[in-house]
Design an enzyme around this catalytic site. Structure first.
Site, short mmCIF file in Angstrom:
data_model
loop_
_atom_site.label_atom_id
_atom_site.label_comp_id
_atom_site.label_asym_id
_atom_site.label_seq_id
_atom_site.Cartn_x
_atom_site.Cartn_y
_atom_site.Cartn_z
N ARG A 69 24.77 -63.74 41.00
CA ARG A 69 23.59 -64.42 41.57
C ARG A 69 22.36 -64.27 40.68
O ARG A 69 21.48 -65.12 40.67
CB ARG A 69 23.29 -63.92 42.99
CG ARG A 69 22.03 -64.57 43.60
CD ARG A 69 21.87 -64.32 45.09
NE ARG A 69 21.95 -62.92 45.44
CZ ARG A 69 20.96 -62.04 45.31
NH1 ARG A 69 19.79 -62.41 44.82
NH2 ARG A 69 21.14 -60.78 45.67
N TYR A 123 12.62 -89.68 42.28
CA TYR A 123 13.77 -89.52 43.15
C TYR A 123 13.29 -89.28 44.60
O TYR A 123 12.29 -88.58 44.82
CB TYR A 123 14.56 -88.31 42.65
CG TYR A 123 15.79 -87.99 43.44
CD1 TYR A 123 16.89 -88.83 43.41
CD2 TYR A 123 15.86 -86.83 44.21
CE1 TYR A 123 18.02 -88.53 44.14
CE2 TYR A 123 16.99 -86.52 44.94
CZ TYR A 123 18.07 -87.38 44.89
OH TYR A 123 19.18 -87.08 45.61
N ASP A 195 11.47 -84.85 34.84
CA ASP A 195 12.84 -85.04 35.34
C ASP A 195 13.54 -85.97 34.35
O ASP A 195 13.22 -87.16 34.27
CB ASP A 195 12.78 -85.67 36.75
CG ASP A 195 14.15 -85.84 37.38
OD1 ASP A 195 15.16 -85.82 36.65
OD2 ASP A 195 14.21 -86.00 38.62
N LYS A 220 24.61 -85.63 37.78
CA LYS A 220 24.65 -87.00 37.28
C LYS A 220 25.31 -87.06 35.90
O LYS A 220 26.48 -86.79 35.80
CB LYS A 220 23.24 -87.59 37.30
CG LYS A 220 22.47 -87.31 38.61
CD LYS A 220 23.06 -87.99 39.81
CE LYS A 220 22.53 -87.49 41.15
NZ LYS A 220 21.08 -87.50 41.29
#
Ligand SMILES: *Cc1c(COP(=O)(O)O)cnc(C)c1O
Length: 401
Positions: A69, A123, A195, A220
């Site tokens: 983690r 987005y 982005d 993506k």
């Protein structure tokens, strides 16, 4: 096509290996058994021969494996090295999704009382996070679109901390001048967060143009096969460091299996995205000449408003385009339903071509007035071009239109 993409144009001044070579080799090492690339370590934790060896890692004196983690896992680290290299950054952190990367980054740079400027189309999830979640924490966002994005300075306040933008923007493919925006922001001491999901590092490197931080939904193009969900943020080591504790304590780590799959996908990133960009260009040109199509949005079309900026800052124009069909929501849905090779689905960047009406998916939760302000009509259709033969995709569109 007015200018062929020049994929070998170097964005960094010193001679580096080419992008495709780095896709294959960056971050990779032979594993201890001679395996040809970095292996998958699924382990959640790692053992030590002594307390002293443990403390060396805990106190940061040696880079070691500790707990997944935290990101101290060899599979995660190999992937992060590759991703940092492909975006010409020093450091990268991977996340369980694109929204995880984006939200952790924004939270680590903004606190109650701070102000954000969001430039252009973004987005739907980004818009929702900024407009609905952050106000609860006392963080306010100003949304500038269209011509307003050229006057960003006028909207700076004392407490403006961050500029968030996406270029090309979703779904109108609006192009924003990254170098100019970054210069203005830097003068005012404001951090820029780009982005780069739509362009991918094959076509554009925002850090080279002056942006402080770049993030991707690796779901993506970087994943590229519609079979993984992930995100990454990349920048200089100093810029990236504060994000580490947020990722760790919000528990947003990417799973090692996903990291392994993503490293595999990145080795073919260059060939995939170049082919997808070439197909999108051909489809944009076909649609531009079709009588049922009112408008085509693709930065590779010479008469597209952002074409000149795109030519300066991109090497290719990407595999996504949108167009406006002559019809209302229902007529457009019927046309979309006639498509056979383009599957109706949200998302983009995979090997299979997808089609979506923004008003039904990505921009469904946006208020109708805001959609109108952003010029997202009912007849708008977004295409993500896959790796099928271009002629088959054009034929499919021809029969549906
Ligand atoms: C999909 C997407 C996101 C969000 O990524 P997830 O992996 O779905 O969390 C952010 N920005 C853009 C441009 C996207 O397409």
């Amino acid at each position: 096509m007015s200018n062929p993409p020049d994929y070998d144009r170097r964005s960094a001044p010193q001679r580096r290996q080419g992008f495709s070579t780095r896709c294959v080799h960056a971050g990779e090492t032979l594993d201890s058994q001679g395996g040809i690339h970095s292996p998958l370590y699924n382990h959640s934790t790692f053992g030590f021969p002594s307390t002293r060896a443990l403390m060396e890692v805990v106190e940061g004196r040696t880079e070691g494996n500790l707990y997944t983690r935290y990101g101290s896992n060899p599979t995660i680290r190999a992937l992060e090295k590759k991703l940092a290299d492909l975006e010409n950054g020093q450091s990268a952190y991977v996340f369980s999704s694109g929204m995880a990367a984006e939200s952790a980054t924004i939270l680590s740079y903004c606190r109650a009382g701070d102000h954000i400027i969001c430039l252009g189309d973004v987005y739907g999830g980004t818009y929702e996070f900024l407009s609905e979640n952050l106000p609860n924490l006392g963080i306010e966002t100003t949304f500038l679109i269209g011509d307003e994005t050229g006057a960003v300075e006028r909207h700076f306040r004392e407490n403006t901390r961050l500029i968030v933008f996406e270029t090309p923007g979703n779904p109108s493919m609006d192009v924003l001048d990254i170098a100019e925006t970054s210069k203005i922001a830097r003068r005012a001491g404001v951090i820029t967060l780009a982005d780069n999901t739509f362009a991918s590092p094959v076509n554009q490197n925002p850090l080279d143009l002056g942006a402080d931080l770049v993030f991707h939904s690796t779901t993506k193009y970087l994943g590229g096969h519609s079979d993984l969900t992930g995100g990454v943020v990349i920048g200089s080591a100093d810029r990236i460091r504060p994000i580490w504790t947020w990722r760790k304590n919000l528990g947003q780590m990417m799973a090692p299996e996903v990291a392994f799959l993503l490293s595999r996908s990145l080795r073919t990133l260059s060939v995939r995205v170049r082919a997808q960009s070439a197909t999108a260009q051909a489809i944009a040109e076909f649609l531009a000449g079709h009588p049922k199509v009112a408008r085509v949005n693709y930065p590779g079309l010479p008469d597209f408003p952002g074409h000149d900026i795109a030519r300066r800052q991109m090497r290719g124009y990407g595999g996504v385009l949108s167009f406006v069909y002559e019809g209302d929501a229902q007529v457009t849905a019927k046309m979309v339903d006639r498509l056979k090779l383009f599957t109706i689905a949200a998302s983009l960047g995979g090997v299979e071509s997808l089609v979506t009406q923004p008003i039904t998916t990505t921009h469904h939760s946006m208020a109708p007035e805001e959609r109108a302000r952003r010029n997202i009509p009912e007849g708008m259709v977004r295409l993500s071009c896959g790796l099928e033969d271009t002629d088959d995709l054009v034929e499919d569109l021809r029969q549906a239109l």
